[in-house]
Scaffold this active site. Structure first.
Site, mmCIF file in Angstrom:
data_model
loop_
_atom_site.group_PDB
_atom_site.id
_atom_site.type_symbol
_atom_site.label_atom_id
_atom_site.label_comp_id
_atom_site.label_asym_id
_atom_site.label_seq_id
_atom_site.Cartn_x
_atom_site.Cartn_y
_atom_site.Cartn_z
ATOM 1 N N HIS A 190 -23.652 -109.121 42.276
ATOM 2 C CA HIS A 190 -23.253 -109.703 41.097
ATOM 3 C C HIS A 190 -22.908 -111.317 40.913
ATOM 4 O O HIS A 190 -22.242 -111.840 42.010
ATOM 5 C CB HIS A 190 -21.819 -109.163 40.505
ATOM 6 C CG HIS A 190 -21.481 -109.477 39.012
ATOM 7 N ND1 HIS A 190 -21.348 -108.420 38.177
ATOM 8 C CD2 HIS A 190 -21.216 -110.411 38.309
ATOM 9 C CE1 HIS A 190 -20.956 -108.955 37.120
ATOM 10 N NE2 HIS A 190 -21.112 -110.301 37.022
ATOM 11 N N GLU B 225 -32.100 -126.195 65.722
ATOM 12 C CA GLU B 225 -31.129 -126.665 64.574
ATOM 13 C C GLU B 225 -29.557 -126.545 65.084
ATOM 14 O O GLU B 225 -28.855 -127.508 65.006
ATOM 15 C CB GLU B 225 -31.187 -126.070 63.395
ATOM 16 C CG GLU B 225 -32.604 -126.555 62.568
ATOM 17 C CD GLU B 225 -33.775 -126.027 62.790
ATOM 18 O OE1 GLU B 225 -33.792 -125.052 63.943
ATOM 19 O OE2 GLU B 225 -34.930 -126.203 62.595
ATOM 20 N N ARG C 111 -11.631 -110.601 57.486
ATOM 21 C CA ARG C 111 -13.009 -110.393 56.831
ATOM 22 C C ARG C 111 -13.841 -109.513 57.452
ATOM 23 O O ARG C 111 -14.915 -109.103 56.785
ATOM 24 C CB ARG C 111 -13.737 -112.057 56.924
ATOM 25 C CG ARG C 111 -13.217 -113.171 56.206
ATOM 26 C CD ARG C 111 -13.490 -113.261 54.782
ATOM 27 N NE ARG C 111 -14.769 -113.585 54.541
ATOM 28 C CZ ARG C 111 -15.453 -113.593 53.455
ATOM 29 N NH1 ARG C 111 -14.675 -113.190 52.270
ATOM 30 N NH2 ARG C 111 -16.406 -114.051 53.231
ATOM 31 N N ARG D 175 -14.361 -106.098 55.482
ATOM 32 C CA ARG D 175 -15.144 -106.291 54.071
ATOM 33 C C ARG D 175 -16.147 -105.058 53.863
ATOM 34 O O ARG D 175 -16.402 -104.500 54.666
ATOM 35 C CB ARG D 175 -15.847 -107.326 53.995
ATOM 36 C CG ARG D 175 -15.029 -108.597 53.442
ATOM 37 C CD ARG D 175 -16.037 -109.949 53.456
ATOM 38 N NE ARG D 175 -16.934 -110.364 54.457
ATOM 39 C CZ ARG D 175 -17.984 -110.926 54.498
ATOM 40 N NH1 ARG D 175 -18.024 -111.668 53.393
ATOM 41 N NH2 ARG D 175 -18.557 -111.220 55.604
ATOM 42 N N ALA E 145 -25.115 -114.026 50.997
ATOM 43 C CA ALA E 145 -24.348 -113.171 50.024
ATOM 44 C C ALA E 145 -24.323 -111.834 50.447
ATOM 45 O O ALA E 145 -25.266 -111.175 50.998
ATOM 46 C CB ALA E 145 -25.206 -113.273 48.408
ATOM 47 N N ASN F 35 -10.156 -114.163 45.962
ATOM 48 C CA ASN F 35 -11.258 -113.359 46.852
ATOM 49 C C ASN F 35 -10.273 -112.189 47.374
ATOM 50 O O ASN F 35 -9.312 -112.371 48.031
ATOM 51 C CB ASN F 35 -11.820 -114.203 48.090
ATOM 52 C CG ASN F 35 -12.883 -113.544 48.438
ATOM 53 O OD1 ASN F 35 -12.669 -112.227 48.972
ATOM 54 N ND2 ASN F 35 -13.968 -114.105 48.782
ATOM 55 N N HIS G 93 -22.102 -114.842 41.381
ATOM 56 C CA HIS G 93 -20.598 -115.462 41.479
ATOM 57 C C HIS G 93 -20.758 -116.771 42.407
ATOM 58 O O HIS G 93 -21.654 -116.751 43.294
ATOM 59 C CB HIS G 93 -19.682 -114.324 42.169
ATOM 60 C CG HIS G 93 -20.137 -113.999 43.550
ATOM 61 N ND1 HIS G 93 -21.007 -113.238 43.795
ATOM 62 C CD2 HIS G 93 -19.359 -114.475 44.790
ATOM 63 C CE1 HIS G 93 -20.957 -113.141 45.244
ATOM 64 N NE2 HIS G 93 -20.085 -113.694 45.747
#
Lengths: 342, 342
Positions: free
Chosen positions: B165, B317, B21, B24, B161, B77, B167
Site C-alpha cells: 500500500h 560500494e 523490528r 514485523r 518496501a 508506525n 506510503h
C-alpha cells in the site's frame, strides 16, 4: 571511456561512471526475470581462452599460463569498471571535478569448481585465495597511478553477484575511498586525544568484554562490531599492528584462512547460506601513504568485513547514512558462537 | 528497547538498533520466499482501528478522527525503529558511545487505494501528501529532543518496501545524520572559498549547461546530478533559497507536486515501473540549527532525491563508499526528457 566524478556535496565521495558495464551479459534489472538463467561458466578448467590472459595463478603441479590445472586464477575483468591504459588527467568542468577512469579491475577465481564456495574450501584452499590477494596487491602497487586497492566478494544476487562461479574482485583506484580516508582521519583524531591507536583500543575493548567476540586464534579475532550496520555483520582483525594486508607472511595467512573459514561456515550454517559481501580494507598504497598516514600516530589496521545481505537497504539508509539494524551485535555474536559442528 | 550507537571508526555514523523490528509481519529474509504473499492491507478505509491513532489526516469532506473518508492519513508506525517515550540519555560504555533510542517513526498513507501509487495520483493528490510532510515536520519540531526529520519512501521490494500500500515514512532523530552534516559542512567550505552558496552555484551551473536538466518550472528544477550514485538518479531542488521544507506555502507545494508527478511518471514509463527510494533532505530542525548553520554563510537547500533501484549495491560500494554507475547523468537526463505522453 570510464570517468571518475567527484560529488560536489559530499567530500571524498567519487563515482565511477562505467558505460561499458551496461554491455555485460547479465543486464541490470529491477525484476528477477533472469533468475535461474545462469550464463555459461567461463571460470572452469579448459575455458581459459574465454577470459583475458591471466595475471596470476597457483598451479600446485606446475603447468603453462592460461592452461588447466590451476587452483586459483586471477584475470582482468572482461567488463572492467576502470581502464588500465592511459594517463591520469584531472580537470574541472565549471564547478565540477572529473578524472579519467584509470584503474585495474581483476577477477580472482577462487577455485575451478563452480559449486565449491569459498567457505566450502579447505583451509589450504582459502589460504591460496588470500595469497592471490596479497600477490596482486604487491604487483599492482608498483603502478604509481594507483593509490588504493579494494578487494571484495559478492556472494549471491542480493549482494550484487551476477556470476555464480565463486570469485572475488579487485579494483585498483587512483583515489583513496571515502570510507578509508574517514577511518584514517578518525584514528588520527583518536591518537591526538589519547596518544593511543584507535584500532588497538577498540580491539582491546572487544577482547576484554568478549560480548561481541565470535572466536579468536593467536593472530586474529573475529567479532560483531559495536556499530554493526547489518544484522550479523562480522569483522576479522589482526591482534598485532598491521597496516597493510600485503605484508602478511604465509604462516599468518594460514591462521587467517582458518578463522575466515570458521566464520564463514558459522554464517552459512546459522543463516541458511545467506548472500553476503566480503570486503578487505587495507591501508592506502605505499606511494600515497605519506599523504594520509604520517607514520606512527595513525594505527590503521587492515581488516575484513563480512556483511550478510539478509535485509534490504532502504530510503532511510541511502538518504541519511544512518542505518537501522534489528539485531544487536551481542546477540549476533552469541548466536554465531553457539553454532556447533561447522 | 531501541538504542543508538555511534560508529567508533566513522565520524557521525550512527546505527539504530531496533530489536522490535524483528517482529514485523514480513521478516527479513535472503530469499524471495514470501514474494506474492501480501499481508492483509490495514491502510485502507474502514481499517482505521487496526493502526495506531492518527496524528494527522486530510478529510476533504470532514469527518471524525480515525474514521474513513480521508485522502491522506498519518499514523505512528506500529513497529517503530525508535520510541517516542523517554528521555535522551547519552553515555559511554568503555570506548564506545550510545544513546537511548528516542525518536518518532510515522507512516504517511498516501491515499486509501492500495493500487494507486504516488505517481498515479492527481497533482492535487500529491500536493496533499506533500502538505502532510510539511504539517508533520511543523508539529514534531516542537519536540526539543529532536534535531532532524527525514522523510522517505520505499517503493518495491528492492527498495526495501515490506508493504505494498503506497506510503511514505518519517523518522525524527535526536542526531543530525551524517549525510546532512556532510552537505552542510561542504557548503560552509564552499562559502569560505567562494563567498557564494554551494547549492545555488551547482543549480546555476546545471541550468546554464542544461545537459543534466530533465525539466523545470517557475520554482523548481529536476535534474540528474553530476555525481549520480544510481542509474537515473534524479533530484528536485528549489530555484529559490529555501533551507527548510516546512516553510513552503501551498502555492509552492502545488508546483512541487506538478514537477514531482511529472518526474515520477517519466521514471515509471521510461524504466518500466522501477523500484525506487525517494528521500526528502531538509535542514536540521530549528532548535539545533545554530550548531550547524551559522546563518547566511551556509546556503543549504532542501531537495528531493529519487534513487531508482535497478542495480544492486555490492561489496565495492559498501566497502568503500565509492559507487559504480553504468549510466552517465547526461544520458539519463536526455532519456527522461524525451519521454512523451506521460
Amino acid at each position: 571511456m570510464p570517468e571518475l566524478r567527484k560529488d560536489p556535496f559530499v567530500s571524498n565521495r567519487w563515482i565511477i561512471f562505467s558505460p561499458e558495464r551496461k554491455q555485460r551479459p547479465v543486464e541490470f534489472s529491477s525484476t528477477d526475470k533472469e533468475k535461474g538463467k545462469e550464463p555459461f561458466d567461463v571460470f572452469s578448467w579448459g575455458k581459459e581462452n574465454l577470459t583475458p590472459h591471466e595475471v596470476f595463478a597457483l598451479r600446485p603441479k606446475g603447468g603453462l599460463k592460461d592452461s588447466p590445472g590451476w587452483s586459483v586464477r586471477v584475470v582482468p575483468n572482461k567488463y572492467p569498471a576502470l581502464r588500465i591504459e592511459g594517463d591520469l588527467q584531472a580537470e574541472g568542468i565549471g564547478i565540477f571535478d572529473r578524472m579519467n577512469g584509470i584503474g585495474a579491475h581483476e577477477v580472482i577465481i577462487e577455485n575451478p569448481n563452480p559449486d565449491i564456495e569459498l567457505e566450502d574450501q579447505t583451509v589450504e584452499g582459502i589460504a591460496g585465495v588470500l595469497q592471490a590477494y596479497r600477490e596482486r596487491i604487491l604487483d599492482l602497487q608498483q603502478d604509481i597511478r594507483f593509490r588504493y586497492i579494494l578487494i571484495f566478494k559478492n556472494k549471491g544476487r542480493l549482494a550484487g553477484a551476477t556470476l555464480k562461479h565463486p570469485h572475488s574482485q579487485l579494483i585498483a583506484l587512483p583515489i583513496v575511498p571515502r570510507e578509508i580516508k574517514e577511518k584514517i582521519e578518525q584514528a588520527r583524531r583518536h591518537f591526538g586525544i589519547k596518544e593511543r591507536g584507535l584500532f588497538a583500543d577498540v580491539l582491546r575493548e572487544e577482547l576484554r568484554s568478549g560480548e561481541r567476540v565470535i572466536m579468536e586464534n593467536s593472530f586474529f579475532a573475529a567479532f560483531c562490531p559495536w556499530a554493526s550496520r547489518f544484522p550479523f555483520e562480522s569483522w576479522i582483525m589482526p591482534k598485532f599492528s598491521s597496516l597493510d594486508f600485503s605484508t602478511l607472511d604465509d604462516n599468518q595467512i594460514m591462521l587467517l584462512s582458518d578463522i575466515l573459514q570458521n566464520l564463514l561456515r558459522r554464517l552459512k550454517k546459522g543463516l541458511q547460506n545467506p548472500d553476503y559481501n566480503m570486503v578487505l580494507q587495507t591501508a592506502p598504497l605505499r606511494n600515497s601513504r605519506q599523504d594520509y598516514m604520517t607514520a606512527v600516530e595513525v594505527d590503521f589496521r587492515w581488516h575484513i568485513e563480512i556483511l550478510p545481505r539478509i535485509s534490504y537497504l532502504a530510503g532511510f539508509e541511502l538518504g541519511s547514512e544512518f542505518f537501522i539494524n534489528p539485531v544487536f551485535p551481542e546477540e549476533a555474536a552469541d548466536f554465531l558462537r553457539q553454532i556447533r559442528k561447522i
